[in-house]
Design a protein around this motif. Structure first.
Motif, PDB file in Angstrom:
ATOM      1  N   PRO A 166     -14.974  -7.983  36.679  1.00  0.00           N
ATOM      2  CA  PRO A 166     -14.137  -9.165  36.192  1.00  0.00           C
ATOM      3  C   PRO A 166     -13.147  -9.341  37.358  1.00  0.00           C
ATOM      4  N   GLN A 167     -12.841 -10.640  37.679  1.00  0.00           N
ATOM      5  CA  GLN A 167     -11.737 -10.852  38.451  1.00  0.00           C
ATOM      6  C   GLN A 167     -10.463 -10.714  38.027  1.00  0.00           C
ATOM      7  N   GLU A 168     -10.393 -10.210  37.005  1.00  0.00           N
ATOM      8  CA  GLU A 168      -8.799  -9.898  36.314  1.00  0.00           C
ATOM      9  C   GLU A 168      -9.032  -9.195  34.935  1.00  0.00           C
ATOM     10  N   VAL A 169      -8.239  -8.308  34.861  1.00  0.00           N
ATOM     11  CA  VAL A 169      -8.222  -7.670  33.531  1.00  0.00           C
ATOM     12  C   VAL A 169      -6.604  -7.995  32.902  1.00  0.00           C
ATOM     13  N   SER A 170      -6.741  -7.866  31.590  1.00  0.00           N
ATOM     14  CA  SER A 170      -5.520  -8.304  31.099  1.00  0.00           C
ATOM     15  C   SER A 170      -4.222  -7.191  31.155  1.00  0.00           C
ATOM     16  N   ASN A 171      -3.121  -7.591  31.056  1.00  0.00           N
ATOM     17  CA  ASN A 171      -2.043  -6.849  31.384  1.00  0.00           C
ATOM     18  C   ASN A 171      -1.015  -6.745  30.025  1.00  0.00           C
ATOM     19  N   ASP A 172      -1.319  -6.081  29.343  1.00  0.00           N
ATOM     20  CA  ASP A 172      -0.607  -5.740  28.146  1.00  0.00           C
ATOM     21  C   ASP A 172       0.228  -4.713  28.153  1.00  0.00           C
ATOM     22  N   ALA A 173       1.405  -4.669  27.819  1.00  0.00           N
ATOM     23  CA  ALA A 173       2.414  -3.446  28.173  1.00  0.00           C
ATOM     24  C   ALA A 173       2.302  -2.215  27.043  1.00  0.00           C
ATOM     25  N   ALA A 174       1.643  -2.595  25.918  1.00  0.00           N
ATOM     26  CA  ALA A 174       1.349  -1.844  24.979  1.00  0.00           C
ATOM     27  C   ALA A 174       0.009  -1.198  25.044  1.00  0.00           C
ATOM     28  N   ARG A 175      -0.588  -1.433  25.966  1.00  0.00           N
ATOM     29  CA  ARG A 175      -2.076  -0.893  26.334  1.00  0.00           C
ATOM     30  C   ARG A 175      -2.446  -0.656  27.392  1.00  0.00           C
TER      31      ARG A 175
END
Length: 241
Positions: free
Chosen positions: A122-131
């Motif tokens: 993927p060109q981008e993965v999510s950035n969730d500070a809790a995960r």
């Protein structure tokens, strides 16, 4: 978190029979690594940890895991702070977590991903500070590649781990810099102090409690990489310098 990850892992591992095995620190005490490497798999996948095992890093069990990786194999590590602490303690790394790194943007794919065959990810993965729990790129060891990350932080990274036999019976193996080792794969291990070999550690800094599609894709690529067991062609090049 463990069940959420296992629901993702089960079909991925089923697609790679006899190549990748799920491994947890409980397996330290089973002394299963020699059998695994001889009879089954050249890649281990470690789910997120919720505690850190209490073992002397120089005791035989952690040494067997280091030997397994350095003998041309692959260790895929998932999780957050405990994953970082595990690698720092038992692989003698100095990974530096970067807490509070949440931004509205995700982590883009980095140049290192293309260099080792992850360009289809993927060109981008999510950035969730809790995960998601990135580490500072500068703290990655020599020979590392940032696969997904930005702003000198890495959310997914590939690290090269090398060992050289030692003449000291109290410490039979020493960690070596990749640039000081021959190309990855089994070499003259056991044949004297000059033998040196390397393997790969793939670090996915997500607790995988509720992974989205891009993170699942990264995990799939990591498992496929481990199943193919094709270490990167140059152990001395680094995108973390």
């Amino acid at each position: 978190g463990a069940m959420g990850l296992w629901n993702v892992l089960a079909p991925l591992l089923k697609a790679q029979p006899g190549h990748v095995m799920r491994w947890t620190p409980r397996d330290f005490h089973a002394d299963a690594l020699p059998r695994i490497s001889n009879e089954c798999c050249h890649s281990l996948l470690m789910p997120p940890l919720h505690t850190l095992p209490i073992l002397d890093p120089l005791s035989p069990q952690p040494q067997r895991l280091r030997n397994f990786v350095a003998n041309g194999n692959v260790l895929v590590v998932t999780g957050g702070i405990f994953a970082v602490e595990f690698l720092n303690k038992y692989f003698f790394l100095r990974l530096d977590p970067a807490p509070g790194s949440y931004t509205a943007k995700g982590w883009p794919i980095a140049k290192g991903a293309e260099e080792i065959g992850f360009a289809a990810g993927p060109q981008e993965v999510s950035n969730d500070a809790a995960r998601v729990f990135p580490v500072r790129e500068a703290s990655l060891p020599e020979g590392s590649h940032v696969l997904w990350g930005a702003n000198q932080l890495a959310a997914v990274a590939m690290m090269t781990f090398c060992e050289r036999p030692s003449d000291d019976p109290r410490d039979p193996f020493v960690v070596e810099k990749p640039s000081q080792c021959a190309p990855k794969g089994p070499s003259s291990r056991g044949g004297g102090a000059g033998g040196c070999s390397c393997g790969d550690i793939l670090l996915l800094l997500n607790d995988f409690n509720t992974p989205d599609a891009p993170w699942k894709a990264v995990l799939r690529h990591a498992i496929e990489y481990g199943a193919q067991n094709t270490p990167s062609s140059s152990s001395s090049s680094s995108s973390s310098s």
